[in-house]
Structures are given as structure tokens and as C-alpha cells.
Design a protein around this motif. Sequence first.
Motif, PDB file in Angstrom:
ATOM      1  N   GLN A 173       0.803  -1.227   0.000  1.00 15.72           N
ATOM      2  CA  GLN A 173       0.000   0.000   0.000  1.00 15.72           C
ATOM      3  C   GLN A 173       0.834   1.275   0.000  1.00 15.72           C
ATOM      4  O   GLN A 173       0.423   2.294  -0.534  1.00 15.72           O
ATOM      5  CB  GLN A 173      -0.974  -0.012   1.170  1.00 15.72           C
TER       6      GLN A 173
ATOM      7  N   SER B 264      -3.780  -1.677  -0.913  1.00 17.74           N
ATOM      8  CA  SER B 264      -3.795  -2.469   0.303  1.00 17.74           C
ATOM      9  C   SER B 264      -4.568  -3.766   0.047  1.00 17.74           C
ATOM     10  O   SER B 264      -5.637  -3.743  -0.549  1.00 17.74           O
ATOM     11  CB  SER B 264      -4.463  -1.618   1.390  1.00 17.74           C
TER      12      SER B 264
ATOM     13  N   VAL C 226      -6.947  -6.489   1.440  1.00 18.07           N
ATOM     14  CA  VAL C 226      -7.855  -6.486   2.595  1.00 18.07           C
ATOM     15  C   VAL C 226      -8.338  -7.875   2.987  1.00 18.07           C
ATOM     16  O   VAL C 226      -8.824  -8.065   4.103  1.00 18.07           O
ATOM     17  CB  VAL C 226      -9.078  -5.552   2.370  1.00 18.07           C
TER      18      VAL C 226
ATOM     19  N   THR D 133      -6.797 -10.768   9.927  1.00 18.12           N
ATOM     20  CA  THR D 133      -8.170 -10.774   9.422  1.00 18.12           C
ATOM     21  C   THR D 133      -8.429 -11.955   8.489  1.00 18.12           C
ATOM     22  O   THR D 133      -9.571 -12.306   8.235  1.00 18.12           O
ATOM     23  CB  THR D 133      -8.485  -9.462   8.673  1.00 18.12           C
TER      24      THR D 133
ATOM     25  N   ILE E  42      -3.493  -8.025   7.714  1.00 17.74           N
ATOM     26  CA  ILE E  42      -4.021  -8.958   6.713  1.00 17.74           C
ATOM     27  C   ILE E  42      -3.901 -10.409   7.195  1.00 17.74           C
ATOM     28  O   ILE E  42      -4.769 -11.236   6.937  1.00 17.74           O
ATOM     29  CB  ILE E  42      -3.334  -8.751   5.332  1.00 17.74           C
TER      30      ILE E  42
ATOM     31  N   GLU F 175      -8.113  -3.334  -1.689  1.00 15.36           N
ATOM     32  CA  GLU F 175      -8.960  -2.283  -1.131  1.00 15.36           C
ATOM     33  C   GLU F 175      -9.902  -1.685  -2.178  1.00 15.36           C
ATOM     34  O   GLU F 175     -11.058  -1.433  -1.917  1.00 15.36           O
ATOM     35  CB  GLU F 175      -8.075  -1.182  -0.532  1.00 15.36           C
TER      36      GLU F 175
END
Lengths: 435, 190
Positions: A66, A107, A109, A297, A294, A121
Motif C-alpha cells: 500500500q 492495500s 484487505v 483478518t 491482513i 482495497e
Amino acid sequence: MELGMSNVTRRQFLQWTAAVGTTGFPLTGRGSSGRVVVIGGGVGGITAAKSIKKAAPSLNVILVEQKKHYSACFMSNEVLAHSRSLESLRFTYDGLWKYGITVVNQSAVAIDAAVHKVILEGGAVLEYDRLIVSPGIDLRYDVIVGYNRRVAEKLPHAWTSGDQIGLLRTQLEAMQDGGTVLIAAPKNPFRCPSAPYERASQIAWYLQRYKPKSKIILLDAKEIFSQQALFMEAWRALYGFGTQNSLIDWHPASEEGTVTRVDPDAMAVYSGELDTVTKGAVINLIPPQMAGMIARTSGLTDDTYWCPVNKTTFESTKAKDVHILGDACNAQDMPKSAYSAASQAQCVAAVVVSAMSGVGEIPLFTHLNACYSILGQDWAISTVGVYRSNSTGTILQSVEGSGGTSSPGAGATQRKHAVEYAHSWYQNITHALFT
Amino acid sequence: MLFVWVGAVLMTTGVVAATLGGDRLPGVCAGCHGEEGVSAGSATPTIAGTKTETFVQRMRDFKTGNRTATLMDRIANGYTDDEIGRMGEYFSKRPFERAQQPTDRAMAERGKHFAEQYCASCHEEAGTVDDGRPGILAGQWLSYLRFRLEDYRLGVDRIPKKMRLGIESILHEAGVEGLESVLQFYASQK
């Protein structure tokens, strides 16, 4: 808890995928060659991308990062002693294109390992044959009471380089002579185990020259730390350690060293079982850490907040065809360092290329870590390690009879040469990454 | 004996390495010695272009303590003969690229005279070739050359009698500056 979004469920992922479609990054060159996606443009990610491309030029390699610039953490402590500029730590990713690596400045996600997809993203989806995840660390804001992202703008951690290092330097410059600099070091494991102590040394070097009436209080959540004897030898010789006029006071966990809460308005921290209060004109609070977002999640971490991996292949034990390397993974004996990440990246490159070319055989790898710490004028120390995994990939440990630290009592010449070698290492690793 | 051993290494690992499009193990050296063994750092030596035999001997000397090191002794101890052989093979096939560094032209000119008189019988062709033990000097980083010579002078590392006598002669004729001029000569080779 400020862990960002909760774990992405398979259903959520499919919904996103349906919503945005698979446009944006068509799968070129798939089939005989295949695609490797690398998430994270740090030492691990860049080294993996370059090594894979070098070993197998026909592979399609995409690096997802990112940030537009890389700010090196290694050597950043020198900025605090005014022996290095902040700008000298900054690099661009432009140099990677000439190797045939596609750099995507977005990024990532979510990862759905079951269908081999990464969602970005902007909504675009990247399909992969093999995924390499090297996201580095995030800071934990859920351990120390009163500490959060906003407080870190006043009490800098300076553990992710760039602006945070700049902020700490500015605060040290603004501090009046006679002020107390408070450094709080976390429990293991964390990024760069010797860095809090190198930092204390570099700040002491700065204070000695510009603010000699000041001092450093180092509150430590540990009883012992990396290369402790070597650090203390240098502190005694250079900064009066152990005397009344010492520039550095170190408090281990048993002496109220573990910081449990902060009061940023009062510029105070509370530590230990007795809730001892310590105030600082500058507070460098280095909080506990965890794998980058990352990884968390996407369900790649376990209850330690780090990523469990096979110690031979660095493949996630939670997701097939996903390799995790660098600070984010649990590599047992290997410390979380730039050198470790580069070594793991070479290994993963070999594993991935081997698997994708259908060789099947997993090449065994002998890892290397080398860390220099610069503690003052003409004074550097080092620690190295050589590591090998077992055949089942459950253990990664130091090779017997190898590794260790430089010698206490090493002559002045050795210590001086080590400073030059440390800078030489920096020139080489950044050259290898960015040019 | 050494030669036979290196050959055996190639037979056992060469196949896998070739299939993989290159052995990645030597990549662990890059952090300090530069990509492909060409150092971009001004104190660590370039190891590309080193003969396999020289490389293997160096690593053995680090292991036995015959050669002083900042940290290479602690690293060499962790690698097997097979791995060291593979690394040696790899770096022997990489071209030595001479360091681009400022040198003192007048000093280098003076050093050339000493180098020809006292060094050239082993460090052949102005130190540009590795013909066994000595390694390549031409275009090596000046800081590194200084470190090594300092270790030799102070007797930290053992060197052949001929080299010791050479160093003493240069010191006698021109002092420490004479030695520095020799290093300037080798470092200035473009």
C-alpha cells in the motif's frame, strides 16, 4: 481491543467477490507458468519476489504494497543520535519493475485461500497459484491501559520507522537539558530483540553530547535481554552505567519494569506490581506486537497473534499454498529481524519455484541471521545465528556449535571495524532490495 | 582430495539446483556480501569470482580459527561441507565487479612499484586473478583491504613468511604510508 475488522468469513469474501467481479487483474501467463502474489513490500516480500523472478523468469510475480515508499527500521536508531538523516532510510519501489515484477500500490484487505484469491482495497481481485504473505508487525493497543493509536502520537513507539522515528527525534531535540527519557521495552517476541537497547545507547550518545544533565530510564518487561553482557559492557565504558551518574538506568520486570498503564496527560507510566509511577519528558513506549492486519483478518494467526507455519516450507499451517515469512510468522529460534526475513524469503522462493515447476522435492535450507548494534563512537557488537529445521517442519532451531555474539572484551579495533561492517551491511541490503 | 570432494558435491546437489533455476542457499550471504556476491558496501569484501577451492579453504579457516573474523567464524561453524561447496561453486561462477571508489592516484602510482617488487609473485597480474589461495585484490574495497592488512601486521592472522618479509621491507623503506600506497594501488584497479 483495536484489532480492526473481524475475521473475514468465507461468505463475506464470496459476497465481495460477487460484488466487484474479477476484473482489474486478468490472469496473464497462467497455465504453464503460473502466478505468485506477494503481500507486503518489506525485506521479506521484496526478497521473495526478486528471488522467485530470478529463479523462474516465466512466473508472473505481483507485489502488493500500500505504501509508495519504504522506510527502513534497521539503522533508524542512528537518526536519534544525529548520525543519520531520516531521508537516508527512505526508498521507492521503482527499481523492482526492471526485474519484471508488477508492483500494485494498494492495500490487500482479504485472502480466501480456499479459492486462491486476494481482494484489494479498491475491490479488484487477484488470483494466485501461490501466495506469500509478509506483512510485518502491527502494534498492540489492547495490552497497556490508556494506550491507543492517538496516544502513540504523543508517546511515540518509533517501531515502524518513518514519521514515528522523526517524531521521537523531534521530541528529543525539544527536550530541555536535565530531562528524563523513558523507554519501555516489551516482552518477547517482538521485532528486532536488540533494538530497544541499541536505541537506549544511541539516545545516551546524543544526550552525552548535547544534554549531559539528562538521563534515560529503561523499563523492561523482561528479566534478561539480547546480548545483555555486551550492552552493559559498553554502557559501563561509555555512559557511566552502574555509577550514580549513569546516563542509563535499567529496570527489569522484577524491579517494577513491566509497564501496565499510561497517563499521557501527566506524561507518566505505571509499572510493576506496586504500580510504580515514572514520569518522562520524552516517553518512547514500545508496545507488544502482533502479525500485520491482513494475516489476522484472514485467519492466519493463532492465539499468540503470530502466524504458525511449517518450519521447513514456511507454508501456513492454516491455509494451503500460503507462505508466511518475516516478523509475522513464528519461526521459533530465529529472531524477528531484517536478515531473518531475507533468509526465509530465499527459502520460500526455492520452495515455491520447486513446487510450481513440478519438482515436488522440497529443498532443505540452512538459514542465517546477522544483527549488528551500534552503541556509540567506534563501538558495535554483533549476534549471528544459523538455523535448520527438522524433516517434519515442526522445529526450527539453532545449529549446535554455531552462532552467538561477539566477544565481551573484544578489542577497540574489532569494535570499530564492526561499525564499518554494520554500515556496509546496510548499504548491501538496501542495494539488494531497491536497485 | 579437495577437488574430488567438490566434484562429489556437484553430483549430489547439481541436479536439484539446476531444476530449480538456481540454488537459493548462497542468497543468505547477500545481506553482507551483496547480491551475487558483489558488495555494494564499503567494508565487506566482494566474494564473487572467488575460486571454489579458495572459498572452501576460507570457510575452513574460519571454522578452525586460522583466520580472524568479525562474525564469519560463528557463521561458518553452522554450515556443512556440502553447503559450503555449493556456495563456493555458486560464487566462483559470478563475475567479480571492481568497486567504484575514490583512490589517491599519486599514492597508487608509488604503491605499484612496491606491489611489483614484493607482492606480484603470488598476487599475479596486478591482483586481478584468483589462482588459488590469495583471492582477488584488484578493485576490492579499500576499507576491507586495510582491515586485513592490519590483522596481518599485528600478527592476528598467520601469513606466509614471504608475505611477512614483504610487509617488513615495505615498512622499512616507506613506513605505514608505504603499505597504504600498495592498498591504494590494488583498490584503484578499474
